[in-house]
Design a protein around this motif. Sequence first.
Motif, PDB file in Angstrom:
ATOM      1  N   LEU A  71       0.825  -1.214   0.000  1.00 33.22           N
ATOM      2  CA  LEU A  71       0.000   0.000   0.000  1.00 33.22           C
ATOM      3  C   LEU A  71       0.859   1.265   0.000  1.00 33.22           C
ATOM      4  O   LEU A  71       0.344   2.373  -0.057  1.00 33.22           O
ATOM      5  N   GLY A  72       2.167   1.078   0.110  1.00 33.93           N
ATOM      6  CA  GLY A  72       3.076   2.216   0.018  1.00 33.93           C
ATOM      7  C   GLY A  72       3.220   2.999   1.311  1.00 33.93           C
ATOM      8  O   GLY A  72       3.498   4.200   1.288  1.00 33.93           O
ATOM      9  N   LEU A  73       3.054   2.316   2.432  1.00 33.92           N
ATOM     10  CA  LEU A  73       3.217   2.980   3.730  1.00 33.92           C
ATOM     11  C   LEU A  73       4.605   3.618   3.827  1.00 33.92           C
ATOM     12  O   LEU A  73       5.601   2.992   3.456  1.00 33.92           O
ATOM     13  N   GLN A  74       4.664   4.847   4.273  1.00 30.85           N
ATOM     14  CA  GLN A  74       5.930   5.573   4.376  1.00 30.85           C
ATOM     15  C   GLN A  74       6.270   5.812   5.843  1.00 30.85           C
ATOM     16  O   GLN A  74       5.371   5.847   6.680  1.00 30.85           O
ATOM     17  N   PRO A  75       7.560   5.978   6.145  1.00 25.40           N
ATOM     18  CA  PRO A  75       7.938   6.253   7.533  1.00 25.40           C
ATOM     19  C   PRO A  75       7.139   7.446   8.077  1.00 25.40           C
ATOM     20  O   PRO A  75       7.021   8.471   7.403  1.00 25.40           O
TER      21      PRO A  75
END
Length: 375
Positions: A71-75
């Motif tokens: 899902l492209g979770l980013q820090p």
Amino acid sequence: MEVPFLDLKAQHAPLKEEILQAWSKILDSAGFVGGRVITEFEQEFAIACQTKYSIAVNSGTDALRFIFLALGLQPGDMVITVPNTFIATTEAITQAGGLVSFIDIDPKTYTLSPERLAERLAGMSAVERKKVKGIVPVHLYGQMADMDALLAVAKKYGLWVVEDACQAHLAEYKGHKAGSLGIAGAFSFYPGKNIGACGEAGAVTTNDEKLANRVKILRDHGQAQKYYHDIEGYNGRCDAVQVAALQIKLKHLPGWTEKRRQNAALYLEQLKDMKGIVLPYIAPGSSPVYHLFVILLDNRDAVMEKLKQKGISAGLHYPLPLHLQKAYSHLKIAPGAFPVTEHCAARLLSLPMFPELTKEQITYVCSSLKEVCGS
Ligand SMILES: *Cc1c(COP(=O)(O)O)cnc(C)c1O
């Protein structure tokens, strides 16, 4: 009488020859990783879950982790879930780079409360709200969360919904199967789950082709074609030995689920007049699959001990909520922050529950429970 909490040996005895034959073929072919057996099982599991795709992976934990990564979770992205779950739910969020944000559970279904969620999001500053990317309802004990209400809140704020369906294979909510309502669902085939491998395994379900392809790549070192790596991925495949056993077991899952429901009905009938305990609530339109049969009562620990003396093994799911675990001490959440979860954690007791449980065993558990509780 002895009543174990779970009896996997009873489940495996009638399947032993069939499983050994399948394993023998794998040994002869030496096709341990990948191959047709994997895609066959993925198609069968997708059909069972009413989704377009299913992707077999290493574990339920990896299923969750790969979904968040896909899902492209980013820090720094925030993901909302409940403190009354197994730690795998939050491990996966953190390990995918996300920040865990807890919301209390509904006192009846013991799943993510849509009211608390709506309240929390409405109360956030615009800056904080922008950080929130998604929510993870956990269909705990085999009962699905109130998906209509949760999906409505998610839609309002543009959040994705990932279902932790690791305890909810074939559970239904208003005619929809667990794992088919969010952007993706995560399943565990840990041996003790409603359908278990003979080791570790899990699966992702989704109707989203792009997400499915991304999870497939993530589980296999970022390669769609051998030795051509589009991204860095993981060694998160499910092996043929596990899938062969799962394929055989999947045929029995509807029958086992029915048996669990019949066993739950017996418990509910025999305990319906008992004072001082709260029985599992079945939300309208919900068909739980009773991964666990959980009652709520005071003096839980003493009752559990007395049942043990009578040969009955009960369990705790879960004794210490996640926000009070040492692993999350850095979040600095004080006791009392999630009153419903904390109330339940001190009082919930899981009674023996598995398909092969006999009526005599259930009757013995119920009469023992009444005797022990003096009612
Ligand atoms: C079992 C479970 C998991 C993790 O699954 P594994 O296959 O053990 O990695 C995640 N969430 C919940 C709610 C579970 O019960």
